[in-house]
Design a protein around this motif. Structure first.
Motif, PDB file in Angstrom:
ATOM      1  N   ASP A 139     -10.454   1.702  -5.578  1.00 25.59           N
ATOM      2  CA  ASP A 139      -9.280   0.867  -5.272  1.00 25.59           C
ATOM      3  C   ASP A 139      -9.648  -0.258  -4.314  1.00 25.59           C
ATOM      4  O   ASP A 139      -9.258  -1.411  -4.513  1.00 25.59           O
ATOM      5  CB  ASP A 139      -8.117   1.696  -4.734  1.00 25.59           C
ATOM      6  N   ILE A 197      -1.283   0.832  -5.211  1.00 24.38           N
ATOM      7  CA  ILE A 197      -1.284  -0.371  -4.375  1.00 24.38           C
ATOM      8  C   ILE A 197      -0.834  -1.521  -5.265  1.00 24.38           C
ATOM      9  O   ILE A 197      -1.503  -1.856  -6.240  1.00 24.38           O
ATOM     10  CB  ILE A 197      -2.677  -0.670  -3.785  1.00 24.38           C
ATOM     11  N   ARG A 214      -4.276   4.236  -6.257  1.00 23.74           N
ATOM     12  CA  ARG A 214      -4.806   4.512  -4.913  1.00 23.74           C
ATOM     13  C   ARG A 214      -5.785   5.674  -4.995  1.00 23.74           C
ATOM     14  O   ARG A 214      -5.450   6.756  -5.463  1.00 23.74           O
ATOM     15  CB  ARG A 214      -3.651   4.841  -3.966  1.00 23.74           C
ATOM     16  N   VAL A 223       0.840  -1.201   0.000  1.00 20.92           N
ATOM     17  CA  VAL A 223       0.000   0.000   0.000  1.00 20.92           C
ATOM     18  C   VAL A 223       0.870   1.244   0.000  1.00 20.92           C
ATOM     19  O   VAL A 223       1.694   1.439   0.891  1.00 20.92           O
ATOM     20  CB  VAL A 223      -0.933   0.016   1.233  1.00 20.92           C
TER      21      VAL A 223
END
Length: 185
Positions: free
Chosen positions: A60, A29, A49, A24
């Protein structure tokens, strides 16, 4: 920032099946998946993201949930960015927030898939070095670095899981008894 303790592979293991690993970031991500035997991590995709620390879940989180379903995952490992001393950075909040949102949404659908926080120390460094060694340019590498980091996070988890499960006693073995069939005291 204070010390943060990541989850430990093998503890409350859900058994055989695919795992999903997530790296993340604030912009992207990275997503990786294991094989069905949970031995080898492979890149899946990079998800832009969109969801912040506050506000609703956005596309997302929806995409990650779709991937979890598509891959029939039994466990999700979110990389927990720690420094070498085990302290968390501001990025820890980003990882914890995405893990919380995924956990909440899975629970809301009645799925009991564990969402773990795995140690991701140095995974981006290792992924960057691996891409460079394989001849991928820095510019092209930006497109896949998050996937490569997710692969490193997940592979580290899988290796730890394998070791933890190998250390567990085999509960399928019959207990040892004496010549009369009595269990030892």
């Amino acid at each position: 920032m204070k010390k943060v303790t990541p989850d430990v592979p093998g503890h409350d293991d859900p058994g055989p099946g695919r795992r999903i690993g997530l790296d993340v970031g604030t912009v992207r991500i990275g997503v990786a998946s294991s094989d069905r035997d949970a031995r080898l991590a492979m890149p899946v995709e990079t998800v832009p993201r969109l969801t912040g620390l506050k506000g609703p879940d956005l596309g997302d989180v929806d995409r990650i949930l779709d991937i979890i379903t598509e891959y029939d995952a039994v466990e999700v490992i979110v990389g927990l960015p720690l420094d070498l001393q085990g302290h968390g950075s501001a990025s820890v909040n980003q990882a914890k927030e995405i893990a919380f949102r995924i956990r909440r949404r899975l629970k809301g659908t009645g799925q009991s898939i564990p969402v773990r926080l795995g140690d991701e120390r140095l995974t981006t460094v290792v992924a960057t070095q691996a891409l460079r060694a394989s001849g991928v340019s820095e510019r092209d590498g930006r497109k896949v670095i998050d996937q490569a980091a997710a692969v490193e996070i997940l592979q580290t988890w899988l290796d730890g899981r394998s070791s933890a499960l190998a250390d567990e006693p085999d509960v399928t073995e019959a207990p040892h008894t004496d010549e009369k069939g009595n269990l030892p005291r």
